[in-house]
Motif scaffolding. Sequence first.
Motif, PDB file in Angstrom:
ATOM      1  N   TYR A 126     -69.067  -0.926  16.793  1.00 54.18           N
ATOM      2  CA  TYR A 126     -69.098  -2.178  17.479  1.00 54.18           C
ATOM      3  C   TYR A 126     -68.994  -2.214  18.795  1.00 54.18           C
ATOM      4  N   ASP A 127     -68.164  -1.345  19.351  1.00 53.99           N
ATOM      5  CA  ASP A 127     -67.851  -1.122  20.843  1.00 53.99           C
ATOM      6  C   ASP A 127     -69.247  -0.418  21.403  1.00 53.99           C
ATOM      7  N   TYR A 128     -69.994   0.779  20.629  1.00 55.62           N
ATOM      8  CA  TYR A 128     -70.845   1.389  21.102  1.00 55.62           C
ATOM      9  C   TYR A 128     -72.238   0.404  21.494  1.00 55.62           C
ATOM     10  N   LEU A 129     -72.357  -0.452  20.461  1.00 53.61           N
ATOM     11  CA  LEU A 129     -73.475  -1.430  20.396  1.00 53.61           C
ATOM     12  C   LEU A 129     -73.193  -2.546  21.522  1.00 53.61           C
ATOM     13  N   VAL A 130     -71.955  -3.058  21.751  1.00 55.52           N
ATOM     14  CA  VAL A 130     -71.598  -3.824  23.001  1.00 55.52           C
ATOM     15  C   VAL A 130     -72.040  -3.170  24.258  1.00 55.52           C
ATOM     16  N   ALA A 131     -71.647  -1.712  24.251  1.00 54.97           N
ATOM     17  CA  ALA A 131     -71.751  -1.081  25.531  1.00 54.97           C
ATOM     18  C   ALA A 131     -73.287  -0.721  25.919  1.00 54.97           C
ATOM     19  N   ALA A 132     -74.088  -0.478  24.684  1.00 55.57           N
ATOM     20  CA  ALA A 132     -75.685   0.180  24.983  1.00 55.57           C
ATOM     21  C   ALA A 132     -76.240  -1.214  25.090  1.00 55.57           C
ATOM     22  N   LEU A 133     -75.914  -2.207  24.631  1.00 52.67           N
ATOM     23  CA  LEU A 133     -76.754  -3.671  24.920  1.00 52.67           C
ATOM     24  C   LEU A 133     -76.448  -4.292  26.277  1.00 52.67           C
ATOM     25  N   GLY A 134     -75.070  -4.028  26.531  1.00 51.88           N
ATOM     26  CA  GLY A 134     -74.444  -4.487  27.985  1.00 51.88           C
ATOM     27  C   GLY A 134     -75.369  -3.641  28.963  1.00 51.88           C
ATOM     28  N   GLU A 135     -75.462  -2.283  28.669  1.00 53.96           N
ATOM     29  CA  GLU A 135     -76.361  -1.601  29.802  1.00 53.96           C
ATOM     30  C   GLU A 135     -77.692  -1.752  30.153  1.00 53.96           C
TER      31      GLU A 135
END
Length: 112
Positions: A68-77
């Motif tokens: 979850y956290d990885y996906l939120v970070a990647a898409l946010g970037e």
Amino acid sequence: MLRSLLLTAALVGIASVAQAAPAPAAQHPGNAATGRLLVFTCHGCHGIPGYRYAYPNYPIPKIAGQHYDYLVAALGEYRKDQRANPTMQAQAQALSEQDIRDIAAYLSSIRK
Ligand code: HEC
């Protein structure tokens, strides 16, 4: 005495109801059911067999089951142009922050 016993019983009752409730929204703010609908367009690239785009031939990362956290970070970037990839920047910029959390909740819930 009886009064305080009844009060204790009532409080224990409330506590067990509170424990059965789902995790607080702040811990897992994404809605997987909404995310499931939002990832429909992502499958065109991310759901292909072998995870390689046909032409031009380039690898596509597997996102189902990702954290979850990885996906939120990647898409946010991608969304803020902090991660360079024109395709994914365009994809992420079409999403709201809530969309991203919903998508991350759904993708991270997939177990392979
Ligand atoms: C046109 C093809 C295409 C579409 C459509 C697409 N993606 Fe991507 N996606 C890519 C490619 C290519 C990469 C690798 C980019 C890079 O190297 O940074 C990528 C990377 C990612 C990453 C980073 C994965 C990692 O391991 O770091 C995530 C997360 C992601 N995409 C999510 C999505 C979501 C969610 C959608 C739908 C809203 C979507 N993508 C739609 C092609 C696509």
